[in-house]
Design a protein around this motif. Structure first.
Motif, PDB file in Angstrom:
ATOM      1  N   GLU A 334       0.844  -1.193   0.000  1.00  0.00           N
ATOM      2  CA  GLU A 334       0.000   0.000   0.000  1.00  0.00           C
ATOM      3  C   GLU A 334       0.881   1.246   0.000  1.00  0.00           C
ATOM      4  N   CYS A 338       1.467   1.942  -6.518  1.00  0.00           N
ATOM      5  CA  CYS A 338       0.940   0.566  -6.486  1.00  0.00           C
ATOM      6  C   CYS A 338      -0.545   0.595  -6.147  1.00  0.00           C
ATOM      7  N   LYS A 339      -0.880   1.341  -5.096  1.00  0.00           N
ATOM      8  CA  LYS A 339      -2.276   1.414  -4.669  1.00  0.00           C
ATOM      9  C   LYS A 339      -3.153   2.113  -5.723  1.00  0.00           C
ATOM     10  N   ASP A 340      -2.533   2.850  -6.649  1.00  0.00           N
ATOM     11  CA  ASP A 340      -3.290   3.521  -7.713  1.00  0.00           C
ATOM     12  C   ASP A 340      -3.836   2.532  -8.736  1.00  0.00           C
ATOM     13  N   LYS A 343      -7.077  -2.737  -7.317  1.00  0.00           N
ATOM     14  CA  LYS A 343      -8.344  -2.630  -6.597  1.00  0.00           C
ATOM     15  C   LYS A 343      -8.466  -3.850  -5.688  1.00  0.00           C
ATOM     16  N   ASN A 344      -8.493  -3.587  -4.406  1.00  0.00           N
ATOM     17  CA  ASN A 344      -8.433  -4.666  -3.423  1.00  0.00           C
ATOM     18  C   ASN A 344      -9.577  -5.672  -3.589  1.00  0.00           C
ATOM     19  N   ILE A 350      -4.059  -5.424  -1.761  1.00  0.00           N
ATOM     20  CA  ILE A 350      -3.134  -4.411  -1.255  1.00  0.00           C
ATOM     21  C   ILE A 350      -2.868  -4.718   0.216  1.00  0.00           C
ATOM     22  N   LYS A 353       2.506  -1.776   4.009  1.00  0.00           N
ATOM     23  CA  LYS A 353       3.919  -1.649   3.663  1.00  0.00           C
ATOM     24  C   LYS A 353       4.790  -2.421   4.647  1.00  0.00           C
TER      25      LYS A 353
END
Length: 411
Positions: A334, A338-340, A343-344, A350, A353
């Motif tokens: 996260e 990467c989080k962009d 979609k979890n 995600i 870290k």
């Protein structure tokens, strides 16, 4: 400078590093230039003299033109930023006079972009500047980013505020521009892309695994990227150590990228040598029809069950959409870039870290639930359609023309 409406644009694409180096920046620009060429335009990649000479020796048929800056151009900037800015301006003047470009699309702000901005604004030259991660991101924990030096941070921030047209490849980069105080009206959101047709190949998983010395029956995880501190490969070793305690789990990690074989000693110390397969960047092959990422890498993606990406920071993470294009479920940190893209519980997962235990939990969940693995795989293939270079390149072309027209009206 006045520009007429043209169907065929001559486009300058300056970049610090290019092929035969194989990173997201280089692969992305090659694929953009190739798509621009297909759509009837005339792209010119302009890179450093040393990179140009390396590429020249490879004798690759790129289709588009590649030119170089004079030798030691970037060394001048390192010696003196003020003289470097002046020197770059003279080079840009020469190149524009020599080739009469219709548009400039610069990749990386430091020092290329910031050297170009004042010159372009004064001469009314239409341009786009795409900042890479190191330009605008800063990760204090690992000292990542040009902003770790205050002098560089001031130079970048002051010049970017004067830029008329910036590209944000992700929401994370948009946030960086916001922190710099840059108006959103000067920023255009265009993502990176992937050549989807290259991923349509059919692969015999058992055959390919045996070819690369992998265990055909093992649950296979892949990570791609150079061995750099921000890629956080030490966490993968920690993940593997935890997975090793699950006696019934037969697993293997494939890591592909420059200098990844330097991980070998750590892997041996942890007695994990049977669980890791390390591949340096595959050399450029089929030079008459270059495919990036290489077919070898695409095959490794396609024989893998899960893509693991514990990176500490990214601007976009082009390898994420490459894995997506291969239908490989994603497990990422996260963090920005990467989080962009993930979609979890849709096209991947995600996790916090640096949290090896959470990575392990998701890996076991995917290993034990084939229906979940299949659903995530389908969602990957559906969500990656948005990033097809055929579509992304058209967004750029439309933006080029829009900026050219606005430049004309402002003259």
């Amino acid at each position: 400078m006045i520009y007429k409406n043209k169907t065929k644009l001559k486009i300058a694409l300056p970049i610090l590093s290019f092929l035969p180096n194989l990173g997201g920046m280089e692969v992305g620009l090659h694929n953009l230039a190739t798509e621009l060429l297909k759509k009837g335009h005339e792209p010119f990649v302009i890179t450093s003299y040393s990179i140009f000479k390396k590429l020249e020796k490879k004798n690759i048929n790129l289709g588009y033109k590649v030119k170089s800056f004079p030798p030691f151009t970037f060394s001048v900037f390192q010696i003196s930023s003020s003289f470097g800015l002046f020197y770059f301006k003279k080079i840009f003047e020469y190149l524009n006079l020599r080739y009469n470009f219709d548009f400039w699309h610069i990749t990386s702000a430091f020092p290329l972009g910031i050297s170009f901005i004042k010159y372009a604004n004064k001469k009314k030259i239409p341009y786009l500047l795409r900042c890479v991660g190191e330009d605008v991101q800063f990760e204090k924990e690992i000292g990542y980013g040009y902003s770790k030096k205050k002098k560089n941070e001031r130079l970048i921030k002051d010049h970017l505020k004067q830029s008329k047209n910036l590209i944000a490849t992700s929401d994370s980069i948009l946030d960086c521009y916001d922190k710099f105080g840059i108006s959103r009206s000067r920023v255009h959101k265009v993502t990176n892309g992937v050549v989807l047709k290259n991923f349509k190949i059919k692969v015999n998983k058992n055959f390919e695994k045996k070819k690369y010395g992998l265990d055909p029956k093992a649950f296979t995880m892949i990570s791609v990227g150079r061995n750099h501190i921000k890629k956080n490969y030490d966490l993968i070793l920690k993940i593997a150590s935890i997975l090793k305690t699950h006696r019934k789990l037969n697993f293997q990690f494939v890591i592909v990228g420059k200098d990844v074989k330097k991980l070998k000693s750590k892997i041996n110390d942890l007695n994990l040598n049977k669980n890791f397969f390390l591949f340096e960047d595959f050399p450029l092959t089929n030079l008459k029809k270059l495919c990036l990422p290489s077919l070898e890498l695409i095959k490794l993606y396609k024989i893998s069950d899960v893509f693991i990406f514990p990176s500490l920071i990214e601007s976009f993470g082009i390898v994420i959409i490459e894995a997506m294009a291969a239908g490989v479920p994603l497990v990422v940190s996260e963090v920005p870039g990467c989080k962009d893209l993930v979609k979890n519980n849709k096209n991947g997962f995600i996790v916090s870290k640096n949290n090896a235990e959470q990575f392990v939990d998701i890996i076991l969940k995917l290993h034990n639930n084939k229906d979940l693995l299949r659903r995530i795989k389908i969602n990957c293939l559906n969500s990656v359609k948005y990033y097809d270079w055929a579509k992304v390149s058209q967004k750029y072309i439309d933006l080029y023309k829009k900026i050219i027209n606005k430049t004309n009206t402002d003259i």
